[in-house]
Design a protein around this motif. Sequence first.
Motif, PDB file in Angstrom:
ATOM      1  N   TRP A  74       0.826  -1.204   0.000  1.00 36.17           N
ATOM      2  CA  TRP A  74       0.000   0.000   0.000  1.00 36.17           C
ATOM      3  C   TRP A  74       0.864   1.259   0.000  1.00 36.17           C
ATOM      4  CZ3 TRP A  74      -4.713   0.794  -1.380  1.00 36.17           C
ATOM      5  CH2 TRP A  74      -5.705  -0.171  -1.205  1.00 36.17           C
ATOM      6  N   GLN A 203      -7.213   3.615  -0.034  1.00 35.28           N
ATOM      7  CA  GLN A 203      -7.751   2.541   0.786  1.00 35.28           C
ATOM      8  C   GLN A 203      -9.276   2.644   0.890  1.00 35.28           C
ATOM      9  OE1 GLN A 203      -5.399   2.829   4.457  1.00 35.28           O
ATOM     10  NE2 GLN A 203      -4.220   1.055   3.784  1.00 35.28           N
ATOM     11  N   SER A 206     -10.765   1.319  -2.276  1.00 39.51           N
ATOM     12  CA  SER A 206     -10.656  -0.135  -2.311  1.00 39.51           C
ATOM     13  C   SER A 206     -11.737  -0.775  -1.441  1.00 39.51           C
ATOM     14  CB  SER A 206      -9.270  -0.570  -1.829  1.00 39.51           C
ATOM     15  OG  SER A 206      -9.169  -1.973  -1.747  1.00 39.51           O
ATOM     16  N   ALA A 213      -8.042  -6.053  -2.098  1.00 39.46           N
ATOM     17  CA  ALA A 213      -6.844  -5.266  -2.372  1.00 39.46           C
ATOM     18  C   ALA A 213      -6.746  -5.000  -3.866  1.00 39.46           C
ATOM     19  CB  ALA A 213      -5.601  -6.018  -1.894  1.00 39.46           C
ATOM     20  N   PRO A 214      -6.109  -3.896  -4.272  1.00 41.10           N
ATOM     21  CA  PRO A 214      -5.911  -3.599  -5.685  1.00 41.10           C
ATOM     22  C   PRO A 214      -5.153  -4.727  -6.378  1.00 41.10           C
ATOM     23  CG  PRO A 214      -5.372  -1.696  -4.337  1.00 41.10           C
ATOM     24  CD  PRO A 214      -5.563  -2.858  -3.399  1.00 41.10           C
TER      25      PRO A 214
END
Length: 381
Positions: A74, A203, A206, A213-214
Amino acid sequence: MAAMATTKLIHVESMQTAVPTRVTGAGRTLPIAVSAPPLTAAALQRRFRAVLYYRGAAGVEQQVVAEAEERAAWVKESLSAALADHPEMTGRLRLQRSDVDGGASTWEVRLNDNGVRLVLASVDMPMAAFLEAKDLERKEAALALWTDVDVHEPEFCAPFFVQLTRFQDGGYAIGACCSLLLADPLSLVDFLKAWACTHAEMQARSKAAGGGAPPVIQYTRYLQTPGAATRRLRSVPLDACSAASIMTVLFRADAAAAQVDRRALAAACVDRALEKLGSSAGKPPRLTVLAAEGSGGMTVHACDGDGETTAAAAAAALSRGHALRAAYWHEVGLGEIALDGSEPVHASCSVVSPCADEGLVVVMTPAGGGELLISATVPNQ
Protein backbone atom coordinates in the motif's frame (compact mmCIF):
# COMPACT_ATOMS: atom_id res chain seq x y z
CA MET A 1 30.46 -11.97 23.15
CA ALA A 2 27.87 -10.90 25.69
CA ALA A 3 28.03 -7.32 24.40
CA MET A 4 27.48 -8.53 20.84
CA ALA A 5 24.48 -10.60 21.91
CA THR A 6 22.70 -7.55 23.37
CA THR A 7 23.37 -5.30 20.39
CA LYS A 8 20.09 -4.37 18.70
CA LEU A 9 20.09 -4.54 14.93
CA ILE A 10 18.00 -3.08 12.15
CA HIS A 11 17.53 -5.42 9.19
CA VAL A 12 17.20 -3.96 5.70
CA GLU A 13 14.97 -6.42 3.88
CA SER A 14 14.27 -4.62 0.62
CA MET A 15 15.38 -1.57 -1.34
CA GLN A 16 12.83 -0.47 -3.94
CA THR A 17 11.84 2.64 -5.88
CA ALA A 18 8.41 4.28 -5.96
CA VAL A 19 7.98 6.09 -9.29
CA PRO A 20 5.12 8.42 -10.31
CA THR A 21 2.08 6.74 -11.82
CA ARG A 22 2.30 9.05 -14.83
CA VAL A 23 5.01 11.03 -16.62
CA THR A 24 5.25 14.38 -14.88
CA GLY A 25 8.55 16.21 -14.81
CA ALA A 26 10.53 14.92 -17.79
CA GLY A 27 12.85 17.63 -19.09
CA ARG A 28 12.15 20.17 -16.35
CA THR A 29 14.86 21.50 -14.06
CA LEU A 30 14.95 23.56 -10.88
CA PRO A 31 18.03 25.78 -10.43
CA ILE A 32 20.27 25.73 -7.37
CA ALA A 33 22.15 29.02 -7.10
CA VAL A 34 25.36 28.47 -5.11
CA SER A 35 27.61 31.27 -3.93
CA ALA A 36 31.30 30.62 -3.37
CA PRO A 37 32.74 28.31 -2.23
CA PRO A 38 31.46 25.38 -4.35
CA LEU A 39 29.42 22.63 -2.72
CA THR A 40 31.59 19.98 -1.09
CA ALA A 41 30.86 16.28 -0.68
CA ALA A 42 29.89 16.91 2.96
CA ALA A 43 27.58 19.79 2.00
CA LEU A 44 25.63 17.47 -0.31
CA GLN A 45 24.63 15.35 2.70
CA ARG A 46 22.70 18.12 4.49
CA ARG A 47 19.21 16.73 4.94
CA PHE A 48 16.00 16.78 6.93
CA ARG A 49 14.84 13.64 8.73
CA ALA A 50 11.36 12.91 10.06
CA VAL A 51 10.20 9.73 11.82
CA LEU A 52 6.56 8.91 12.57
CA TYR A 53 5.59 5.99 14.84
CA TYR A 54 2.27 4.14 14.54
CA ARG A 55 0.63 1.32 16.47
CA GLY A 56 -0.20 -1.78 14.47
CA ALA A 57 -2.49 -4.72 15.16
CA ALA A 58 -0.93 -7.01 17.73
CA GLY A 59 -0.91 -10.72 16.97
CA VAL A 60 1.28 -13.73 16.36
CA GLU A 61 4.46 -13.18 14.39
CA GLN A 62 3.08 -14.63 11.15
CA GLN A 63 0.08 -12.31 11.33
CA VAL A 64 2.28 -9.28 12.01
CA VAL A 65 4.54 -10.14 9.06
CA ALA A 66 1.57 -10.66 6.72
CA GLU A 67 0.11 -7.30 7.72
CA ALA A 68 3.49 -5.63 7.22
CA GLU A 69 3.78 -7.08 3.71
CA GLU A 70 0.39 -5.68 2.71
CA ARG A 71 1.18 -2.33 4.32
CA ALA A 72 4.43 -2.14 2.34
CA ALA A 73 2.53 -2.70 -0.91
CA TRP A 74 0.00 0.00 0.00
CA VAL A 75 2.79 2.43 0.89
CA LYS A 76 4.52 1.92 -2.44
CA GLU A 77 1.28 2.29 -4.42
CA SER A 78 0.15 5.43 -2.60
CA LEU A 79 3.62 6.98 -2.78
CA SER A 80 3.64 6.48 -6.55
CA ALA A 81 0.21 8.09 -6.83
CA ALA A 82 1.20 11.07 -4.64
CA LEU A 83 4.43 11.66 -6.57
CA ALA A 84 2.45 12.17 -9.77
CA ASP A 85 1.20 15.46 -8.28
CA HIS A 86 4.56 16.41 -6.75
CA PRO A 87 7.21 15.98 -9.48
CA GLU A 88 9.65 18.16 -7.53
CA MET A 89 10.14 15.24 -5.11
CA THR A 90 11.17 12.72 -7.80
CA GLY A 91 14.24 14.35 -9.29
CA ARG A 92 17.99 13.97 -8.98
CA LEU A 93 20.73 16.49 -8.24
CA ARG A 94 22.93 17.27 -11.22
CA LEU A 95 26.13 19.24 -11.65
CA GLN A 96 26.28 21.12 -14.93
CA ARG A 97 29.86 21.73 -16.02
CA SER A 98 30.38 24.56 -18.48
CA ASP A 99 33.12 25.17 -21.03
CA VAL A 100 32.56 28.92 -20.78
CA ASP A 101 33.00 31.39 -17.94
CA GLY A 102 36.24 29.77 -16.94
CA GLY A 103 34.69 26.34 -16.64
CA ALA A 104 32.18 27.41 -13.95
CA SER A 105 29.76 24.75 -12.72
CA THR A 106 26.13 25.09 -11.72
CA TRP A 107 23.79 22.80 -9.80
CA GLU A 108 20.20 21.92 -10.55
CA VAL A 109 17.48 19.42 -9.72
CA ARG A 110 16.51 17.51 -12.85
CA LEU A 111 12.90 16.33 -12.72
CA ASN A 112 13.32 13.00 -14.48
CA ASP A 113 10.68 10.93 -12.65
CA ASN A 114 13.36 8.67 -11.16
CA GLY A 115 11.22 8.41 -8.06
CA VAL A 116 11.76 7.96 -4.33
CA ARG A 117 13.93 5.25 -2.81
CA LEU A 118 11.75 3.02 -0.62
CA VAL A 119 13.43 1.00 2.14
CA LEU A 120 11.68 -1.87 3.94
CA ALA A 121 13.23 -2.86 7.26
CA SER A 122 12.58 -4.49 10.62
CA VAL A 123 13.86 -4.17 14.18
CA ASP A 124 14.17 -7.02 16.66
CA MET A 125 12.41 -5.21 19.51
CA PRO A 126 8.93 -3.87 20.36
CA MET A 127 8.14 -0.29 19.40
CA ALA A 128 7.27 0.56 23.02
CA ALA A 129 10.75 -0.47 24.18
CA PHE A 130 12.36 1.42 21.30
CA LEU A 131 10.55 4.65 22.22
CA GLU A 132 11.59 4.28 25.86
CA ALA A 133 15.29 4.02 25.00
CA LYS A 134 17.42 6.69 26.65
CA ASP A 135 19.39 7.25 23.44
CA LEU A 136 16.31 7.35 21.19
CA GLU A 137 17.58 10.24 19.09
CA ARG A 138 20.77 8.34 18.30
CA LYS A 139 18.97 5.10 17.47
CA GLU A 140 16.20 6.50 15.30
CA ALA A 141 18.65 7.58 12.62
CA ALA A 142 18.43 3.91 11.61
CA LEU A 143 14.70 4.37 10.92
CA ALA A 144 15.43 6.86 8.12
CA LEU A 145 18.53 5.48 6.43
CA TRP A 146 20.47 7.58 3.97
CA THR A 147 23.01 6.84 1.24
CA ASP A 148 25.48 9.66 0.63
CA VAL A 149 25.17 11.64 -2.59
CA ASP A 150 28.30 11.23 -4.72
CA VAL A 151 29.76 14.65 -5.49
CA HIS A 152 31.11 13.36 -8.81
CA GLU A 153 28.01 11.50 -10.00
CA PRO A 154 25.10 12.94 -8.02
CA GLU A 155 22.56 12.13 -10.73
CA PHE A 156 22.88 8.43 -9.86
CA CYS A 157 22.06 8.99 -6.17
CA ALA A 158 18.59 9.30 -4.65
CA PRO A 159 18.16 12.53 -2.63
CA PHE A 160 14.91 11.35 -1.01
CA PHE A 161 14.36 8.14 1.00
CA VAL A 162 11.20 6.81 2.60
CA GLN A 163 11.55 3.89 5.02
CA LEU A 164 8.92 1.56 6.45
CA THR A 165 10.19 -0.25 9.55
CA ARG A 166 8.17 -2.85 11.45
CA PHE A 167 8.64 -3.70 15.12
CA GLN A 168 8.06 -7.02 16.86
CA ASP A 169 4.82 -5.88 18.53
CA GLY A 170 3.14 -4.89 15.25
CA GLY A 171 4.01 -1.21 15.53
CA TYR A 172 5.73 0.46 12.63
CA ALA A 173 7.59 3.63 11.75
CA ILE A 174 7.64 5.78 8.65
CA GLY A 175 10.97 7.50 8.21
CA ALA A 176 11.65 10.17 5.59
CA CYS A 177 15.06 11.58 4.79
CA CYS A 178 15.36 14.29 2.12
CA SER A 179 18.22 16.43 0.82
CA LEU A 180 17.81 20.08 1.73
CA LEU A 181 18.76 20.88 -1.86
CA LEU A 182 15.65 19.02 -3.05
CA ALA A 183 13.14 20.30 -0.50
CA ASP A 184 13.23 22.28 2.73
CA PRO A 185 11.62 20.78 5.88
CA LEU A 186 8.32 22.60 5.41
CA SER A 187 8.01 21.35 1.81
CA LEU A 188 8.78 17.78 2.87
CA VAL A 189 6.14 17.88 5.62
CA ASP A 190 3.61 19.24 3.11
CA PHE A 191 4.41 16.33 0.79
CA LEU A 192 4.01 13.78 3.60
CA LYS A 193 0.60 15.26 4.42
CA ALA A 194 -0.45 15.02 0.76
CA TRP A 195 0.80 11.44 0.57
CA ALA A 196 -1.14 10.45 3.72
CA CYS A 197 -4.32 11.87 2.17
CA THR A 198 -3.68 9.93 -1.05
CA HIS A 199 -3.01 6.78 0.99
CA ALA A 200 -6.33 7.14 2.85
CA GLU A 201 -8.28 7.87 -0.35
CA MET A 202 -6.89 4.81 -2.13
CA GLN A 203 -7.75 2.54 0.79
CA ALA A 204 -11.25 4.05 1.03
CA ARG A 205 -11.87 3.44 -2.68
CA SER A 206 -10.66 -0.13 -2.31
CA LYS A 207 -12.98 -0.70 0.64
CA ALA A 208 -15.94 0.84 -1.22
CA ALA A 209 -15.26 -1.45 -4.16
CA GLY A 210 -15.69 -4.54 -2.01
CA GLY A 211 -12.76 -4.53 0.36
CA GLY A 212 -10.40 -6.42 -1.87
CA ALA A 213 -6.84 -5.27 -2.37
CA PRO A 214 -5.91 -3.60 -5.68
CA PRO A 215 -4.61 -5.92 -8.42
CA VAL A 216 -1.01 -4.85 -7.90
CA ILE A 217 -1.15 -5.81 -4.22
CA GLN A 218 -2.85 -9.12 -5.04
CA TYR A 219 -0.08 -9.77 -7.55
CA THR A 220 2.51 -9.04 -4.86
CA ARG A 221 0.89 -11.64 -2.60
CA TYR A 222 0.84 -14.17 -5.40
CA LEU A 223 4.58 -13.76 -5.98
CA GLN A 224 5.39 -13.88 -2.28
CA THR A 225 7.42 -16.97 -1.47
CA PRO A 226 7.74 -18.60 1.96
CA GLY A 227 10.44 -16.93 4.02
CA ALA A 228 10.71 -13.87 1.76
CA ALA A 229 9.99 -11.50 4.66
CA THR A 230 12.96 -12.86 6.58
CA ARG A 231 15.46 -12.28 3.78
CA ARG A 232 17.87 -9.51 4.64
CA LEU A 233 20.06 -7.39 2.43
CA ARG A 234 22.10 -6.28 5.43
CA SER A 235 21.88 -5.79 9.18
CA VAL A 236 23.50 -2.95 11.10
CA PRO A 237 23.54 -1.89 14.78
CA LEU A 238 20.84 0.65 15.62
CA ASP A 239 23.32 3.10 17.09
CA ALA A 240 25.73 2.96 14.13
CA CYS A 241 23.78 5.38 11.93
CA SER A 242 23.90 8.64 13.88
CA ALA A 243 25.48 11.75 12.39
CA ALA A 244 27.44 14.64 13.88
CA SER A 245 26.17 16.08 17.14
CA ILE A 246 24.23 19.24 16.30
CA MET A 247 21.26 21.16 17.67
CA THR A 248 18.47 23.00 15.83
CA VAL A 249 16.35 25.90 17.04
CA LEU A 250 13.26 27.15 15.17
CA PHE A 251 12.10 30.72 14.72
CA ARG A 252 9.25 32.56 13.04
CA ALA A 253 9.59 35.95 11.40
CA ASP A 254 7.31 38.12 9.31
CA ALA A 255 7.59 37.78 5.54
CA ALA A 256 9.42 41.11 5.24
CA ALA A 257 12.43 39.52 6.94
CA ALA A 258 13.09 37.66 3.68
CA GLN A 259 14.17 40.99 2.18
CA VAL A 260 16.89 41.45 4.80
CA ASP A 261 20.46 40.60 3.86
CA ARG A 262 20.52 36.80 4.13
CA ARG A 263 23.91 36.82 5.85
CA ALA A 264 22.63 39.22 8.48
CA LEU A 265 19.46 37.21 9.04
CA ALA A 266 21.49 33.99 9.37
CA ALA A 267 23.86 35.61 11.87
CA ALA A 268 20.93 36.81 13.94
CA CYS A 269 19.35 33.36 13.98
CA VAL A 270 22.58 31.62 14.94
CA ASP A 271 23.22 34.14 17.72
CA ARG A 272 19.74 33.55 19.13
CA ALA A 273 20.13 29.77 18.81
CA LEU A 274 23.44 29.80 20.70
CA GLU A 275 21.88 31.99 23.37
CA LYS A 276 18.88 29.68 23.75
CA LEU A 277 21.04 26.54 23.90
CA GLY A 278 23.41 28.13 26.37
CA SER A 279 26.39 27.24 24.19
CA SER A 280 29.76 28.60 25.24
CA ALA A 281 31.53 27.46 22.07
CA GLY A 282 30.98 30.75 20.27
CA LYS A 283 29.67 31.33 16.80
CA PRO A 284 30.68 28.71 14.18
CA PRO A 285 33.40 29.93 11.80
CA ARG A 286 31.13 29.39 8.77
CA LEU A 287 27.49 30.11 8.02
CA THR A 288 25.41 28.63 5.21
CA VAL A 289 21.94 29.89 4.33
CA LEU A 290 19.50 27.80 2.27
CA ALA A 291 16.30 29.38 0.96
CA ALA A 292 13.73 28.29 -1.61
CA GLU A 293 13.00 30.73 -4.41
CA GLY A 294 9.61 31.50 -5.91
CA SER A 295 10.59 29.66 -9.11
CA GLY A 296 10.90 26.41 -7.16
CA GLY A 297 14.68 26.56 -7.12
CA MET A 298 17.04 26.91 -4.18
CA THR A 299 19.76 29.35 -3.19
CA VAL A 300 22.80 28.39 -1.12
CA HIS A 301 24.74 31.29 0.34
CA ALA A 302 27.94 30.68 2.32
CA CYS A 303 29.82 33.27 4.36
CA ASP A 304 32.14 33.71 7.32
CA GLY A 305 30.42 33.08 10.61
CA ASP A 306 32.11 35.71 12.73
CA GLY A 307 32.72 39.26 11.67
CA GLU A 308 31.91 42.69 13.02
CA THR A 309 30.12 43.70 9.82
CA THR A 310 27.83 40.68 9.94
CA ALA A 311 27.11 41.16 13.64
CA ALA A 312 26.29 44.84 13.11
CA ALA A 313 24.02 44.01 10.15
CA ALA A 314 22.24 41.37 12.19
CA ALA A 315 21.57 43.83 15.00
CA ALA A 316 20.34 46.40 12.50
CA ALA A 317 18.04 43.87 10.83
CA LEU A 318 16.38 42.99 14.13
CA SER A 319 16.07 46.63 15.13
CA ARG A 320 14.03 47.28 11.97
CA GLY A 321 11.22 45.16 13.40
CA HIS A 322 12.10 41.76 11.97
CA ALA A 323 11.93 40.15 15.38
CA LEU A 324 12.56 36.43 15.67
CA ARG A 325 9.91 34.52 17.61
CA ALA A 326 10.26 31.04 19.04
CA ALA A 327 8.74 28.18 17.02
CA TYR A 328 8.56 24.41 17.44
CA TRP A 329 8.51 21.43 15.09
CA HIS A 330 5.11 20.19 16.30
CA GLU A 331 3.58 23.35 14.83
CA VAL A 332 4.20 22.09 11.27
CA GLY A 333 1.71 19.24 11.79
CA LEU A 334 3.87 16.11 11.71
CA GLY A 335 1.86 14.63 14.57
CA GLU A 336 -1.37 14.98 12.56
CA ILE A 337 -0.31 12.77 9.63
CA ALA A 338 -2.72 9.84 9.94
CA LEU A 339 -2.11 6.43 8.36
CA ASP A 340 -4.55 3.51 8.48
CA GLY A 341 -6.95 5.78 10.35
CA SER A 342 -4.58 6.61 13.23
CA GLU A 343 -2.32 9.54 14.01
CA PRO A 344 1.25 8.77 15.10
CA VAL A 345 1.88 7.97 18.75
CA HIS A 346 5.14 9.87 18.48
CA ALA A 347 6.79 12.08 15.86
CA SER A 348 10.29 13.47 15.73
CA CYS A 349 12.41 15.32 13.22
CA SER A 350 15.82 16.90 12.88
CA VAL A 351 18.12 18.72 10.52
CA VAL A 352 21.18 16.60 9.79
CA SER A 353 24.47 18.12 8.68
CA PRO A 354 27.89 16.46 8.61
CA CYS A 355 29.54 19.90 8.48
CA ALA A 356 30.31 20.09 12.18
CA ASP A 357 32.04 23.50 12.03
CA GLU A 358 29.22 25.45 10.39
CA GLY A 359 25.99 27.13 11.31
CA LEU A 360 23.23 26.09 8.93
CA VAL A 361 20.19 28.32 8.48
CA VAL A 362 17.18 27.25 6.37
CA VAL A 363 14.64 29.94 5.49
CA MET A 364 11.22 28.43 4.68
CA THR A 365 8.16 30.13 3.20
CA PRO A 366 4.77 28.40 3.64
CA ALA A 367 3.06 27.39 0.39
CA GLY A 368 0.24 29.87 0.95
CA GLY A 369 2.53 32.67 2.12
CA GLY A 370 2.61 34.14 5.59
CA GLU A 371 5.23 34.04 8.31
CA LEU A 372 8.63 32.59 7.57
CA LEU A 373 9.81 29.49 9.42
CA ILE A 374 13.57 29.56 10.00
CA SER A 375 15.74 26.77 11.37
CA ALA A 376 19.17 27.49 12.82
CA THR A 377 21.43 24.47 13.30
CA VAL A 378 24.65 24.79 15.27
CA PRO A 379 27.30 22.32 16.53
CA ASN A 380 26.44 20.83 19.92
CA GLN A 381 29.71 21.44 21.75
